[in-house]
Design an enzyme around this catalytic site. Structure first.
Site, PDB file in Angstrom:
ATOM      1  N   ASN A   8      74.321  50.668  52.745  1.00 25.36           N
ATOM      2  CA  ASN A   8      75.034  49.576  52.089  1.00 25.36           C
ATOM      3  C   ASN A   8      74.451  49.172  50.735  1.00 25.36           C
ATOM      4  OD1 ASN A   8      76.467  46.721  52.056  1.00 25.36           O
ATOM      5  ND2 ASN A   8      74.255  46.326  51.964  1.00 25.36           N
TER       6      ASN A   8
ATOM      7  N   TYR B 186      75.823  54.767  27.380  1.00 27.59           N
ATOM      8  CA  TYR B 186      75.854  54.310  28.775  1.00 27.59           C
ATOM      9  C   TYR B 186      76.983  53.291  28.944  1.00 27.59           C
ATOM     10  CZ  TYR B 186      74.336  51.925  33.047  1.00 27.59           C
ATOM     11  OH  TYR B 186      74.285  51.360  34.299  1.00 27.59           O
TER      12      TYR B 186
HETATM   13  N1  LIG Z   1      80.518  42.640  46.017  1.00 27.72           N
HETATM   14  C1  LIG Z   1      81.602  43.377  45.836  1.00 27.72           C
HETATM   15  O1  LIG Z   1      82.648  42.887  45.346  1.00 27.72           O
HETATM   16  C2  LIG Z   1      81.606  44.811  46.239  1.00 27.72           C
HETATM   17  C3  LIG Z   1      82.806  45.539  46.104  1.00 27.72           C
HETATM   18  C4  LIG Z   1      82.827  46.877  46.469  1.00 27.72           C
HETATM   19  C5  LIG Z   1      81.683  47.490  46.954  1.00 27.72           C
HETATM   20  N2  LIG Z   1      80.518  46.755  47.058  1.00 27.72           N
HETATM   21  C6  LIG Z   1      79.335  47.444  47.579  1.00 27.72           C
HETATM   22  O2  LIG Z   1      78.794  46.691  48.642  1.00 27.72           O
HETATM   23  C7  LIG Z   1      77.401  46.982  48.779  1.00 27.72           C
HETATM   24  C8  LIG Z   1      76.620  45.691  48.941  1.00 27.72           C
HETATM   25  O3  LIG Z   1      76.711  44.950  47.734  1.00 27.72           O
HETATM   26  P1  LIG Z   1      76.712  43.358  47.658  1.00 27.72           P
HETATM   27  O4  LIG Z   1      77.945  42.974  46.949  1.00 27.72           O
HETATM   28  O5  LIG Z   1      76.404  42.769  48.967  1.00 27.72           O
HETATM   29  O6  LIG Z   1      75.515  43.151  46.602  1.00 27.72           O
HETATM   30  P2  LIG Z   1      74.104  42.377  46.698  1.00 27.72           P
HETATM   31  O7  LIG Z   1      74.281  41.023  47.258  1.00 27.72           O
HETATM   32  O8  LIG Z   1      73.528  42.494  45.322  1.00 27.72           O
HETATM   33  O9  LIG Z   1      73.276  43.259  47.721  1.00 27.72           O
HETATM   34  C9  LIG Z   1      72.767  44.506  47.331  1.00 27.72           C
HETATM   35  C10 LIG Z   1      71.617  44.870  48.222  1.00 27.72           C
HETATM   36  O10 LIG Z   1      71.107  46.145  47.823  1.00 27.72           O
HETATM   37  C11 LIG Z   1      69.700  46.054  47.673  1.00 27.72           C
HETATM   38  N3  LIG Z   1      69.176  46.994  46.683  1.00 27.72           N
HETATM   39  C12 LIG Z   1      69.488  47.092  45.375  1.00 27.72           C
HETATM   40  N4  LIG Z   1      68.740  48.044  44.792  1.00 27.72           N
HETATM   41  C13 LIG Z   1      67.928  48.557  45.757  1.00 27.72           C
HETATM   42  C14 LIG Z   1      66.927  49.556  45.785  1.00 27.72           C
HETATM   43  N5  LIG Z   1      66.564  50.221  44.667  1.00 27.72           N
HETATM   44  N6  LIG Z   1      66.303  49.822  46.945  1.00 27.72           N
HETATM   45  C15 LIG Z   1      66.619  49.157  48.066  1.00 27.72           C
HETATM   46  N7  LIG Z   1      67.573  48.189  48.118  1.00 27.72           N
HETATM   47  C16 LIG Z   1      68.208  47.886  46.970  1.00 27.72           C
HETATM   48  C17 LIG Z   1      69.478  44.616  47.210  1.00 27.72           C
HETATM   49  O11 LIG Z   1      68.116  44.283  47.415  1.00 27.72           O
HETATM   50  P3  LIG Z   1      67.305  43.301  46.422  1.00 27.72           P
HETATM   51  O12 LIG Z   1      67.328  41.984  47.122  1.00 27.72           O
HETATM   52  O13 LIG Z   1      65.942  43.919  46.361  1.00 27.72           O
HETATM   53  O14 LIG Z   1      68.001  43.301  45.108  1.00 27.72           O
HETATM   54  C18 LIG Z   1      70.440  43.872  48.120  1.00 27.72           C
HETATM   55  O15 LIG Z   1      69.889  43.699  49.389  1.00 27.72           O
HETATM   56  C19 LIG Z   1      77.015  47.780  47.527  1.00 27.72           C
HETATM   57  O16 LIG Z   1      76.933  49.147  47.858  1.00 27.72           O
HETATM   58  C20 LIG Z   1      78.186  47.555  46.571  1.00 27.72           C
HETATM   59  O17 LIG Z   1      78.361  48.626  45.684  1.00 27.72           O
HETATM   60  C21 LIG Z   1      80.465  45.441  46.719  1.00 27.72           C
END
Ligand SMILES: NC(=O)c1ccc[n+]([C@@H]2O[C@H](COP(=O)([O-])OP(=O)(O)OC[C@H]3O[C@@H](n4cnc5c(N)ncnc54)[C@H](OP(=O)(O)O)[C@@H]3O)[C@@H](O)[C@H]2O)c1
Length: 346
Positions: A121, A201
């Site tokens: 995730n 980028y």
């Molecule tokens: N939010 C949306 O609208 C949305 C839409 C489509 C897909 N997604 C997908 O859903 C998933 C979860 O995202 P979210 O929205 O819940 O975002 P989030 O709240 O930012 O959570 C992301 C998580 O990933 C961890 N992470 C980031 N970089 C990392 C690394 N290098 N090593 C280990 N852990 C790491 C973060 O840990 P830290 O606390 O250390 O930063 C955090 O626990 C992602 O794959 C995202 O692409 C989200």
């Protein structure tokens, strides 16, 4: 048009669930998960934290890898506070580092516990360009490559657990509908050019590519699991759009305004964790593998996401670049006939 109306109305699809379904609702039919051990990456916040909360509530034993042990301990304390008796193990993992992935797997295997569920995730959206310690553009390295290696190194463990327990193992890759924004270009060639700064980028394009890679990974992985004759499935999901820390680099007035204006289209975090949880534990998904889900129903990925050729090309590339013998100073270059590893001056 019809899809958008169904989404807005929260109309249930063939699974009986829709865009407004919460993770708790999507897992009710799974019953007690006391026999399940799950690894969930990125469970310190957002969708991953809610996924962990709901699975812990249903009794699953959780392993939470995180790059910040402090954040992971806080997540563990929250889980145990809400679900007394929950078993939650915290281990260090930085997905952007292949060495860290290897160390995590070594530590996890050392625990000698089974593994039924792997939820890939964790993710990031990076406004600024960076290259991982392994020489790969950072968004791709974190969202996809780290998860690719993690999964590969855990496959045998998952197959073994499924064999010994008779319980189907499941792998869930969290992608995004934004994967469809990457098209019209060779994925690895683009990665090569952006990593070597031959083109500017573009954070959204880099994110879209990493999410396309999650979809292609799922397809190739499902094929690999079939060849292994493993009782383990692999699927990917689009969770829906929800405000989390994902776009923390962009916090500010403009982002606040956009989210305010789009508020009717957004999910809540419990709704955004529903599809992951549904695919991870719902009995109706038993035996389903290699598919893409949104709003707790099977959906269609982009044309590129559905390409078997692209999936196997990416698998070959990922296998090569994550191989242990590859030096820190190597980068992968796309050539007309495939991929080549080159040593570069640091
Ligand atoms: N939010 C949306 O609208 C949305 C839409 C489509 C897909 N997604 C997908 O859903 C998933 C979860 O995202 P979210 O929205 O819940 O975002 P989030 O709240 O930012 O959570 C992301 C998580 O990933 C961890 N992470 C980031 N970089 C990392 C690394 N290098 N090593 C280990 N852990 C790491 C973060 O840990 P830290 O606390 O250390 O930063 C955090 O626990 C992602 O794959 C995202 O692409 C989200």
């Amino acid at each position: 048009m019809l899809t958008s109306l169904r989404y807005l109305a929260g109309t249930a699809g063939p699974s009986g669930f829709g865009s407004r379904t919460t993770a708790e609702e999507a897992t009710a039919a799974a019953g007690d998960l006391g026999h399940v051990t799950a690894i969930i990456t990125g469970a310190t916040s957002g969708i991953g934290a809610e996924t962990a909360r709901v699975l812990a509530k249903r009794g699953a034993r959780l392993v939470l890898p995180a790059r910040s042990l402090k954040a992971a301990e806080e997540a563990r304390a929250r889980l145990v506070g809400e679900c007394p008796g929950a078993v939650v193990v915290v281990l260090p993992l930085d997905l952007s580092s292949l060495a860290s992935v290897r160390r995590f797997v070594q530590r996890f295997l050392g625990l000698g516990i089974p593994l039924n569920l792997l939820i890939n995730n964790a993710g990031k959206y990076a406004d600024r360009f960076a290259v991982s310690e392994d020489g790969v553009e950072m968004t791709f390295a974190t969202n996809y490559l780290g998860h690719f290696l993690l999964t590969r190194l855990l496959l045998e463990k998952m197959a073994e657990t499924a064999r010994e327990t008779g319980v189907e193992g499941r792998i869930v890759n969290v992608s995004s509908t934004i994967h469809s924004w990457f098209s019209g270009e060779d994925a690895v060639a683009y990665l090569d050019r952006v990593t070597r700064r031959k083109i500017p980028y573009d954070p959204t394009r880099a994110y879209a590519l990493s999410k396309l890679a999650n979809v292609l990974h799922t397809r190739a992985l499902a094929e690999r699991l079939r060849e292994m004759n493993a009782n383990v499935t692999a699927n990917c999901v689009h969770p829906g759009i929800v405000r989390t820390r994902l776009i923390r680099d962009r916090d500010g007035l403009i982002t606040n305004t956009v989210f305010f204006l789009a508020s009717k289209l957004l999910k809540t975090i419990p709704q955004a964790a529903a599809t992951t949880c549904y695919v991870a534990v719902h009995p109706a998904v038993a035996g389903v593998s290699g598919k893409y889900f949104a709003d707790c129903n099977e959906a269609s990925p982009s044309r590129l996401g559905a390409s078997g050729d692209e999936a196997s090309r990416l698998w070959t590339f990922s296998d090569a670049i994550t191989a242990e013998k590859v030096q820190k100073t190597s980068v992968v270059r796309a050539t007309a006939g495939g991929f080549q590893l080159h040593q570069v001056q640091c």
